[in-house]
Design an enzyme around this catalytic site. Structure first.
Site, PDB file in Angstrom:
ATOM      1  N   SER A 165     -26.880   6.472  60.214  1.00 29.80           N
ATOM      2  CA  SER A 165     -26.370   7.426  59.685  1.00 29.80           C
ATOM      3  C   SER A 165     -24.858   7.566  60.282  1.00 29.80           C
ATOM      4  O   SER A 165     -24.427   6.563  59.966  1.00 29.80           O
ATOM      5  CB  SER A 165     -27.113   8.792  60.235  1.00 29.80           C
ATOM      6  OG  SER A 165     -26.728  10.415  59.717  1.00 29.80           O
ATOM      7  N   HIS A 198     -33.974   9.739  55.130  1.00 26.65           N
ATOM      8  CA  HIS A 198     -32.966   9.288  55.346  1.00 26.65           C
ATOM      9  C   HIS A 198     -32.899   8.125  56.429  1.00 26.65           C
ATOM     10  O   HIS A 198     -33.756   8.152  57.163  1.00 26.65           O
ATOM     11  CB  HIS A 198     -32.391  10.375  56.223  1.00 26.65           C
ATOM     12  CG  HIS A 198     -30.908  10.387  56.896  1.00 26.65           C
ATOM     13  ND1 HIS A 198     -30.067   9.696  56.355  1.00 26.65           N
ATOM     14  CD2 HIS A 198     -30.554  10.739  58.099  1.00 26.65           C
ATOM     15  CE1 HIS A 198     -29.012   9.604  57.064  1.00 26.65           C
ATOM     16  NE2 HIS A 198     -29.385  10.289  58.293  1.00 26.65           N
ATOM     17  N   ASP A 255     -31.781   8.701  49.686  1.00 29.60           N
ATOM     18  CA  ASP A 255     -31.271   9.184  50.893  1.00 29.60           C
ATOM     19  C   ASP A 255     -30.343  10.644  50.779  1.00 29.60           C
ATOM     20  O   ASP A 255     -29.433  10.357  49.929  1.00 29.60           O
ATOM     21  CB  ASP A 255     -30.539   8.375  51.683  1.00 29.60           C
ATOM     22  CG  ASP A 255     -30.172   8.439  53.118  1.00 29.60           C
ATOM     23  OD1 ASP A 255     -29.780  10.014  53.264  1.00 29.60           O
ATOM     24  OD2 ASP A 255     -30.178   7.839  53.993  1.00 29.60           O
TER      25      ASP A 255
END
Length: 536
Positions: A245, A505, A477
């Site tokens: 991320s 994710h 995602d």
């Protein structure tokens, strides 16, 4: 922007721990880089239409003013579970003026457990910005990464400056945070709009008052430079790193600044540094809509779906969820919370969004929605929202949301100049996501009132001269749309794009043996996946 640390992996054939929703906070803009770090040449046109420069490599030699930092010795002590050690590392508060003082950064490690040839340190970061890398290492990576990886690497983590154990940014008390997280994010009239602006101003002013010393020095560039000090202190010639991320942006920034010090680097759930705040938020809004469409299709296959049965279209599921949001906006639902909180639209929306990060949470979301919609009990959605904000049962919040804002608002100019600007942009956000668009548009106002001027601008990262870097993108995602992974892979001169055709994710450690095998092979042998590698 809704960024968050990488989710805990679900139980699957490689015997990882069962999934637990792990979250960050903030409806904020994603990070970008310091203007001073951008070069004047090699510009290109970004998706937003601006001409952006590429991040320039720093000088290869260590400045004399930083020699003491690079030469420091860490004092390790046992901490947490058996096998873990912790230490405190010093870095300059201001890299442009090292004499201005230090910032103390929390570091943790778990030494390699196997008998094979040691491969050095593997630094991990779960994202955010604001996620605790030390906590992630102790709770998951140090015990949950593949045994063959942990056997060869010392697993290492450092909380970035301003985060968790590293001189955390503070802004509001627990009760003030309760009020802030319940603020209506979809104002229906001028009074509600003024209340939203007042809440954002109070949050920003609290950060400016409580964290004045640090607030100008929590940029991603500074955090990346801290990583290079840690690399040297650990005795590693090059950095081996897995970032998820926001951790991909941190890792890519390191690669741009120190391309020849890049070892084996995995960027999972990639961000695109070339986009401005408005485009980032708009892209992510569309990402959450894509994830919601997948959830909706799955929901109607289950008898306990409160949003419709078999044959119900995703659009109809969205309409029913929006109707529920409007209902709790007008009449908040009881939750049984000890502090008297009820489930209004803001917390309900956050609870749903939290579940979009991990398809393993969809069953929990169905049950929570059923309780709220049919039993007038909002406890389930409140629990999901609290998990998202990292609020514990005693009413205490981690500093995740505060650090998230501090980094994002310093790294990139705000998406909007004020409420009128948001109002004009609403149609574009509603088109990107009829369900989440308005809330995500209004939620970007936080940085508009930030007490510290942004020092970063969007730009490309090329990292010319770096060893092969593996960029991982998940097709559905919600938080880091797949297009960002493709864009970052195209920018980085040595990138290999690894695609996961799945939901949720990030991808590593979340159920795909194909993804895990490709990354493990790269970490252990240095062999990146072949061009165009795609897994499901």
């Amino acid at each position: 922007m809704h960024t968050r640390p990488t989710p805990r992996p679900r139980r699957h054939r490689r015997t990882r721990a069962r999934s637990v929703i792990r979250t960050t906070a903030g409806f904020l803009a994603a990070a970008a880089l310091l203007v001073s770090a951008c070069s004047a040449g090699n510009s290109t046109t970004s998706a937003g239409g601006a001409v952006e420069a590429a991040l320039a490599e720093l000088p290869r030699s260590t400045p004399s003013a930083l020699t003491s930092y690079y030469g420091q010795r860490l004092r390790w002590r046992d901490c947490g579970a058996p096998g873990f050690q912790c230490a405190t590392m010093k870095a300059p508060l201001d890299y442009d003026d090292p004499a201005a003082g230090d910032v103390r950064l929390a570091v943790a490690r778990k030494k390699a457990t196997g008998k094979g040839k040691p491969l050095g340190s593997l630094m991990v970061n779960p994202g955010g910005p604001g996620g605790s890398a030390v906590g992630y290492l102790q709770q998951y990576a140090g015990v949950g990464y593949p045994e063959r990886v942990r056997a060869r690497y010392d697993m290492v983590a450092m909380d970035p400056r301003g985060v968790a154990r590293s001189e955390p940014v503070e802004c509001l008390s627990g009760r003030q945070m309760d009020a802030y997280t319940q603020t209506d994010q979809t104002p229906d009239d001028e009074k509600e709009r003024d209340a939203l602006v007042a809440a954002d101003r109070k949050f920003a002013e609290g950060c400016g008052t409580r964290s004045a010393r640090l607030l100008r020095h929590v940029s991603t560039v500074e955090a990346a430079r801290d990583m290079d000090i840690l690399r040297a202190v650990l005795g590693d010639r090059k950095l081996t790193y897995v970032g998820a991320s926001y951790g991909t942006f941190l890792g890519a920034t390191y690669a741009g600044l120190f391309p020849r010090r890049v070892g084996r680097m995995v960027l999972d759930g990639a961000m695109d540094p070339s986009l401005d705040a408005r485009r980032l938020n708009l892209d992510q809004t569309a990402g959450f809509e894509t994830a919601f469409q997948a959830f909706a299709k799955d929901c109607v296959r289950h008898a306990d779906c409160p949003l419709g049965g078999r044959g119900t279209t995703p659009a109809r599921v969205g309409d029913r969820l929006q109707a529920f949001f409007r209902k709790v906006d007008a009449h908040p639902v009881p939750t049984g919370d000890a502090d008297g909180r009820k489930l209004g639209e803001a917390l309900a929306t956050t609870g749903v969004i939290a579940s979009m990060y991990d398809e393993g949470a969809w069953g929990q979301l169905r049950r929570a929605l059923t309780s709220a919609m049919k039993k007038n009990d909002g406890a389930g959605l409140l629990s999901l929202a609290d998990s998202y904000y990292e609020r514990d049962a005693s009413g205490r919040y981690s500093n995740l949301m505060m650090a998230n804002a501090a980094v994002n608002c310093l790294d990139l100019p705000p998406a909007f100049t004020g409420p009128e600007d948001v109002q004009k942009a609403l149609p574009a956000f509603e088109k990107a996501s009829p369900v989440f668009g308005p809330a995500l548009a209004w939620a970007t106002l936080n940085c508009t009132y930030w007490p510290v001027r942004a020092t970063g601008e969007p730009h490309r990262i090329e990292a010319k001269g770096a060893a092969p870097i593996v960029v991982v993108g998940t097709v559905r995602d919600p938080a880091t749309p797949y297009r960002w992974a493709k864009s970052l892979a195209a920018q980085l001169s040595s990138a290999r794009l690894l695609t996961y055709d799945g939901d949720g994710h990030t991808a590593y450690g979340r159920g795909s043996g194909c993804i895990d095998s490709a990354i493990d092979t790269y970490l252990l042998r240095g062999t990146p996946p072949p061009p165009g590698k795609r897994c499901s």
